[in-house]
Design a protein around this motif. Sequence first.
Motif, PDB file in Angstrom:
ATOM      1  N   LYS A   1      58.917  41.614 -79.400  1.00  0.00           N
ATOM      2  CA  LYS A   1      60.293  41.441 -78.907  1.00  0.00           C
ATOM      3  C   LYS A   1      60.339  41.054 -77.420  1.00  0.00           C
ATOM      4  O   LYS A   1      61.156  41.561 -76.656  1.00  0.00           O
ATOM      5  CB  LYS A   1      61.103  42.720 -79.143  1.00  0.00           C
ATOM      6  N   GLY A   2      59.437  40.169 -77.055  1.00  0.00           N
ATOM      7  CA  GLY A   2      59.398  39.675 -75.670  1.00  0.00           C
ATOM      8  C   GLY A   2      60.210  38.395 -75.532  1.00  0.00           C
ATOM      9  O   GLY A   2      61.140  38.129 -76.305  1.00  0.00           O
ATOM     10  N   ALA A   3      59.811  37.572 -74.521  1.00  0.00           N
ATOM     11  CA  ALA A   3      60.540  36.326 -74.230  1.00  0.00           C
ATOM     12  C   ALA A   3      60.495  35.375 -75.423  1.00  0.00           C
ATOM     13  O   ALA A   3      61.471  34.675 -75.715  1.00  0.00           O
ATOM     14  CB  ALA A   3      59.930  35.651 -72.999  1.00  0.00           C
ATOM     15  N   PHE A   4      59.346  35.348 -76.120  1.00  0.00           N
ATOM     16  CA  PHE A   4      59.203  34.451 -77.276  1.00  0.00           C
ATOM     17  C   PHE A   4      60.177  34.823 -78.380  1.00  0.00           C
ATOM     18  O   PHE A   4      60.857  33.965 -78.961  1.00  0.00           O
ATOM     19  CB  PHE A   4      57.756  34.506 -77.794  1.00  0.00           C
ATOM     20  N   ALA A   5      60.280  36.125 -78.669  1.00  0.00           N
ATOM     21  CA  ALA A   5      61.175  36.590 -79.737  1.00  0.00           C
ATOM     22  C   ALA A   5      62.631  36.266 -79.408  1.00  0.00           C
ATOM     23  O   ALA A   5      63.399  35.844 -80.282  1.00  0.00           O
ATOM     24  CB  ALA A   5      60.996  38.103 -79.943  1.00  0.00           C
ATOM     25  N   LYS A   6      62.997  36.432 -78.120  1.00  0.00           N
ATOM     26  CA  LYS A   6      64.374  36.105 -77.706  1.00  0.00           C
ATOM     27  C   LYS A   6      64.654  34.613 -77.911  1.00  0.00           C
ATOM     28  O   LYS A   6      65.733  34.223 -78.359  1.00  0.00           O
ATOM     29  CB  LYS A   6      64.581  36.468 -76.237  1.00  0.00           C
ATOM     30  N   LEU A   7      63.666  33.779 -77.544  1.00  0.00           N
ATOM     31  CA  LEU A   7      63.801  32.322 -77.697  1.00  0.00           C
ATOM     32  C   LEU A   7      64.040  31.959 -79.161  1.00  0.00           C
ATOM     33  O   LEU A   7      64.910  31.150 -79.484  1.00  0.00           O
ATOM     34  CB  LEU A   7      62.528  31.632 -77.179  1.00  0.00           C
ATOM     35  N   ILE A   8      63.295  32.585 -80.058  1.00  0.00           N
ATOM     36  CA  ILE A   8      63.409  32.295 -81.491  1.00  0.00           C
ATOM     37  C   ILE A   8      64.799  32.679 -81.999  1.00  0.00           C
ATOM     38  O   ILE A   8      65.455  31.917 -82.717  1.00  0.00           O
ATOM     39  CB  ILE A   8      62.316  33.033 -82.293  1.00  0.00           C
ATOM     40  N   HIS A   9      65.254  33.876 -81.608  1.00  0.00           N
ATOM     41  CA  HIS A   9      66.562  34.333 -82.079  1.00  0.00           C
ATOM     42  C   HIS A   9      67.690  33.443 -81.571  1.00  0.00           C
ATOM     43  O   HIS A   9      68.659  33.187 -82.277  1.00  0.00           O
ATOM     44  CB  HIS A   9      66.802  35.788 -81.626  1.00  0.00           C
ATOM     45  N   THR A  10      67.540  32.961 -80.320  1.00  0.00           N
ATOM     46  CA  THR A  10      68.604  32.149 -79.712  1.00  0.00           C
ATOM     47  C   THR A  10      68.712  30.777 -80.365  1.00  0.00           C
ATOM     48  O   THR A  10      69.805  30.270 -80.611  1.00  0.00           O
ATOM     49  CB  THR A  10      68.338  31.973 -78.197  1.00  0.00           C
ATOM     50  N   PHE A  11      67.554  30.138 -80.626  1.00  0.00           N
ATOM     51  CA  PHE A  11      67.576  28.723 -81.015  1.00  0.00           C
ATOM     52  C   PHE A  11      67.103  28.453 -82.438  1.00  0.00           C
ATOM     53  O   PHE A  11      66.801  27.322 -82.795  1.00  0.00           O
ATOM     54  CB  PHE A  11      66.683  27.909 -80.061  1.00  0.00           C
ATOM     55  N   SER A  12      67.044  29.491 -83.266  1.00  0.00           N
ATOM     56  CA  SER A  12      66.490  29.299 -84.611  1.00  0.00           C
ATOM     57  C   SER A  12      67.314  28.349 -85.469  1.00  0.00           C
ATOM     58  O   SER A  12      66.810  27.755 -86.412  1.00  0.00           O
ATOM     59  CB  SER A  12      66.353  30.656 -85.323  1.00  0.00           C
ATOM     60  N   GLY A  13      68.603  28.141 -85.140  1.00  0.00           N
ATOM     61  CA  GLY A  13      69.445  27.266 -85.970  1.00  0.00           C
ATOM     62  C   GLY A  13      69.399  25.806 -85.569  1.00  0.00           C
ATOM     63  O   GLY A  13      69.968  24.949 -86.246  1.00  0.00           O
ATOM     64  N   THR A  14      68.752  25.523 -84.447  1.00  0.00           N
ATOM     65  CA  THR A  14      68.785  24.145 -83.940  1.00  0.00           C
ATOM     66  C   THR A  14      67.850  23.249 -84.735  1.00  0.00           C
ATOM     67  O   THR A  14      66.734  23.624 -85.024  1.00  0.00           O
ATOM     68  CB  THR A  14      68.357  24.131 -82.459  1.00  0.00           C
ATOM     69  N   GLN A  15      68.334  22.091 -85.083  1.00  0.00           N
ATOM     70  CA  GLN A  15      67.512  21.125 -85.815  1.00  0.00           C
ATOM     71  C   GLN A  15      67.509  19.805 -85.070  1.00  0.00           C
ATOM     72  O   GLN A  15      68.384  19.518 -84.275  1.00  0.00           O
ATOM     73  CB  GLN A  15      68.088  20.886 -87.226  1.00  0.00           C
ATOM     74  N   ARG A  16      66.524  18.994 -85.379  1.00  0.00           N
ATOM     75  CA  ARG A  16      66.420  17.681 -84.731  1.00  0.00           C
ATOM     76  C   ARG A  16      66.445  16.583 -85.768  1.00  0.00           C
ATOM     77  O   ARG A  16      66.068  16.788 -86.898  1.00  0.00           O
ATOM     78  CB  ARG A  16      65.103  17.584 -83.944  1.00  0.00           C
TER      79      ARG A  16
END
Length: 1466
Positions: free
Chosen positions: A840-855
Amino acid sequence: MEALCNNSGLDPLWDWNITWYTSTPDLTKCFQHTVLVWFPCVYLWTCSPLYLVYLQLRPQKGIIPLSKLCCSKTLLGLSLASFGLLEMFYFLVKNEEVQNHLLILLGPLIRSLTMVLAVVLIQMERIKGTRSSVLLFLFWMFLVLCSMVPLKVTIEQIIDQGLSSDALRFVAFFICFSLQLIELVLSCFSDCRPLSDKHANIQNQCPEEDAPFLSKFFFFWFSSLVVRGYRRPLQAADLWTLRDQDSSVYIMTELDKFWSQSCKQLQSWSWSRSRSQSRSSAVPTEKTQLLKKNQEGRGCCLILLRALGRSFGLYFLVGILCLLAHDAIMFAVPQVLSVLLGFMRDKDAEMWKGLLFASLLFILSCLQSVLHHQFMFHCFTVGMRLKTAVMGLVYRKSLLMSSAARQQGTLGEIINLISADTQKLMDFVVYFNSVWIAPIEIALCFYFLWQLLGLPALAGITAVVLIFPLNGIIAKIRSKLQVQMKFTDSRIKLMNEILGGVKILKFYSWEEAFLPRVNVLRDGELSALKTSQILYSVSLASFNSSSFLIALIVFGVYVLIDEQNVLDAQKIFVSVALINILKTPLSQLPFAVVSVRRLGNFLSQDELKPDNVERLPHSPDGDAVLVQDGFFSWSTSGPPYLQRINMMVEAGSLVAVVGHVGSGKSSLLAAMLGEMERRRGFVSIKGSVSYVPQQAWIQNASLKDNILFGGQRMESWYHRVLDACALLPDLDILPARDDTEIGEKGMNLSGGQRQRVSLARATYRRSDVYLLDDPLSAVDAQVGQHIFDRVIGPGGLLKGKTRVLVTHGLSFLSKADLVLVMEDGHISEMGSYMELMDRKGAFAKLIHTFSGTQRRESSTLKDKMMGLVDQDSVAENAGKLTEADKVHTGRVKLQMYREYFRTVGLTFIMTIVFLCAFQQAASLAYNYWLSLWADEPPVNGTQSDHQLKLSVFAALGFTQGLAMFGTTLAIALGGIVASRHLHTDLLYSVLHSPMSFFEVTPSGNLLNRFSKEIDAIDCMIPEGLKMMLGYLFKLLEVCIIVLLATPFTGLVLLPLTGVYVCIQSFYVASSCQLRRLEAVSRSPIYSHFNETVQGVGTIRAFGEQRRFILQADRHIDNNQEAYFPRFVATRWLAVNLEFLGNLLVLAAAILSVRGRHELSPGIVGLAVTHSLQVTGILSWIVRSWTDVENNIVSVERVKEYENTTKEVAPISMEGCSLPAAWPSTGTLQFENFGLRYRKGLDWALKDISLSIQDREKVGIVGRTGAGKSSLALGIFRILEAASGRILIDGINITQIGLHDLRSRITIIPQDPVLFSGSVRMNLDPFETCSDEDVWKALELAHLSSFVSALPHKLNHQCCEGGENLSLGQRQLLCLARALLRKTRILVLDEATAAVDLKTDQLIQSTIRTQFNDCTILTIAHRLSTIMDYTRVIVMDRGSIVEMDSPSQLLHLQGHFYQMCLEAGLI
């Protein structure tokens, strides 16, 4: 010898009364039976041992089969030996007292034994593969010449006594003489090839290899090409293949080995020296680092010279021997002239003596010509090999240079090194001998003058002492002025960047900002050249006046120290002939020294250390990649960029690397590849490596060749790779499928297409370790998922391979075996996906924030691809994109000369012609004055009015010198004026050409014109014109003098002129075409060097250096195939013309001899000394004329792009004044808008009618070839409308100037392009914004903290292409550009492909807030970014098929709904 002659009953060996003091000269019987018989035999017996040793030591060429020629020579040799024995037997039978005729008997015996030796040599040469023998030719020639006197005696005996007196002996003699003559003729031919000759099947082989030595000596072997060139324009297919010894492979094999060994020794010496210094001193300062670099540069210079000397020294030595022989004959000519003038003074001398001296003068002149051109041939051959060697070394060095060194050794410098500097080194080869031979020539000249005039001759040394140091000082100053080369380097570097980023220049309308930048560099270049040319004019005038000054001082001292000293014709004109020898061109040397220094500095640049990464054999177990305690930097002196790197990658695992922009992700891969300097720690990789760079590097080759990358095509695997990389659908669009040519830098492919080709290249290799630098950033979610599943992921083609994947796509991380999180140059977190989520560090926060973004990327292949190939020509030339450099044919059109002289200006031309005529009039006057002086008879042993004569002589001489200075300077300055105009026109023409021009024109073609062709216009054309005019007027002077002295010379002059014109017309036709072919074959070298420098990281990663080196060698060899016949053509011409000139010498001398009773010695001396100069003058006229015509080809090639299609109204439209605030609202209207890529092609866009309102946000989507990019190209008028119109704020954009249009609207392109220069220049090249505005734009682009941390902040220098910034940082700078421009219309083309998701979110919010009052058109590669837009336009096949709000289109469930479904947004 006298006693031997007396014992044999013969007269003495030598009798002056029989030989010299007689009207019918002859040789004594003793001389005929001894010297004439023994001399050829002694020559052969003396030289044979040395020749046999040479044959033994020379590399074996194979055995020559018994040919008719060899058998004939052998049989004739044996026959001559038999005749010698028969002659001896006949003499023994006829004469009883043998002891009294031993000398006569000895002759046939020696001759017979020598014939046997000759036959042995013939067979030895056959066994050793020697096809033509100089030794035996000279032997047979000496034998025939020595038999001429006995032949004359025999004919006289037959006339006096009749044939019957001794018929058998007479017949035998004639048979022997005939056999000797036949042997001489046969020795002029070359034998057949050796049996083991590997060239037997080579097509179009150079005839020089088959030519007999006599043909080589006189360049007869070249005539076939000249005749072919005269009949029809030469083509590349007509050129001969290079001789083995001239090929790159042959030259570089030995040179490379010696160079590598020497460099290792230098590095070890430098390392040990630096270690000892580091013990004795503290931290090395910047000054000590610079001193160390200079020492290495000097060391490299010495190694370079040693290496080149070792490679080419022996061949060059042969040329020097020719030069020495030439100089010996050169000093013999004045001595023969002296005796000829002595004969003219002696009215009682026998006529045959005068004819003998005239003939001797002709023979010596011919030998002088032939030896001089053999020397020049050897020099130019060495120069050509030197060019190959230097180009080869520079190319090999560019593949080894470290990243820090590559920032200093730019492409501009490399291009300049292989064009301008190699040319100066080639000139250096010719002028090098001036250094050591000039003092010898001066010493000999003054020795002969001293013999002629006594001690006053030594007074002339004062002139030499004055002139030579003066020229040395001038030359040194000129060498320091070689800052011109730095300006040239910078200009070519900038031009290369402009050509590489020309699309961005056009989108932003920055042409007018970059034009002054190029022109400033050009002005600096021409300013240095101007100063250099003024000094050169002083140097040249002083050098050409040196002969006059020496003559003035010598003659002045001679007549003034003693009244009894009389200057007669013999003393004056022999002295003048000797003094003329002293005109030695030393002025070229310092430039070559500068070029050697520049090369040394480049070759001493830091290289990548092979021990940065330890390469181990592949092993399926253990760690495939291991980094322990790694500290890495981009340069040896810079701070570490990556710190405390510890990672272990198991074989066959998938490792994902994530992090913010500039965190060091790409640098980590570079460290694994050894591209970074390892400051500490350990790195090892097991097995072979494949690399996919973040910015795909694509070659200008077919799609297939880009993927195979030198490998063999395995059909099934190739098809699987194309399918896995989602390239199969694109093949159907390409005109020639995978044989379609891809433009430079992949310009006719989209970013996603380029990236997938790059990935396919790596996948096809089947390597053990794959380093993938964000290959999925340019593709949409669907394609990205396809590639991950089919290529990179656990079930892809690369399963079981070790994969290190840098990515911003969070959806792939869960399938990775290991995830590395990079932050500020170190690994902040490391573990499996689940482990990092649990922390639950910086990586986990990044995943939770942007998990819905697609390209998403919808354009797999740019729309323009469909327009690049004309459908009519598909069958004939399918898939061909770029156009090869055109070769013009025939003589250069008169229009080119007119064009050049028009740019020079009428004032300059009139001044030049007047000064030339005035200079030559002064020369004629002072020469004529000398003849008058010589003809004045002495009164009481003295001549009168010495002061007057010397004053007039001095005045005329100084006038000529001043006129020469004026002429040289006027031509040089006129050339600079012309060069400035031509460069400006070329630059303007190129920058205002449409994009289609750059797509089909390789950058090498353009760089060739901006470097080599401009260099030729700068220097070569003025130099050629200067020589041509000077020698034309000199020839006029010579003709006037010779015709005044001997009018009958005109009878010889007329036919000689006819032959001269004939030879000249043959030569110029071929030479001009060879120059064009050579220029055209140079462009691929520049293109290949350019391509290599840009893709060096990929080439090194794949280990393909050897293949690229071979390609470079092939390009260099192709260029040399055109260059070799070019310089041989000049030698062929010179030998032929100088022979004509020598005939004029013979005619003038013989006619002077015949009319000696009517002519004064002074006028004869004047006529003969001037006729002696004709050989050189004729040769130089055509050579300089040809140089001008060859180099005017450069004007032709520079003007070539003037007539190409240009953009309409590049700046502003006349009569159209736009409001300052236009566009004020940003409304866009398309009215029946249609677009074609070229006339005759299908519509790229058709019947587009829509209206986009102020502040509206419009997304444009569609499948491949739908026309999305074409819409943007139409708005910016990169392509002009074929029908309909576009209105912005109600104004038709076709009625607006391009600069006005493009500067008022903005695009953020997919490919971020930066130029070398400051950060500020890259943001605001017109310098219209304040620093506050720039900082604000950087802050909004989330770059202010990065830029403020840089040492020079806004003045931080970006490297070529922005290589010292990450791709994401470059993309953010492009966003900052758009924020600065703040126009009412913004076009986005996937502007955030290379940034991480957090930065992407910030950028999207910046766009929404800062461009809230703008009209935004987004060519959507990611559908998620346009879901909140006002409208979405769905395009298909150039038409609009759907247009509405996103919600409404989803409700319709049409094309847009289907695309969203595929992207996983529904």
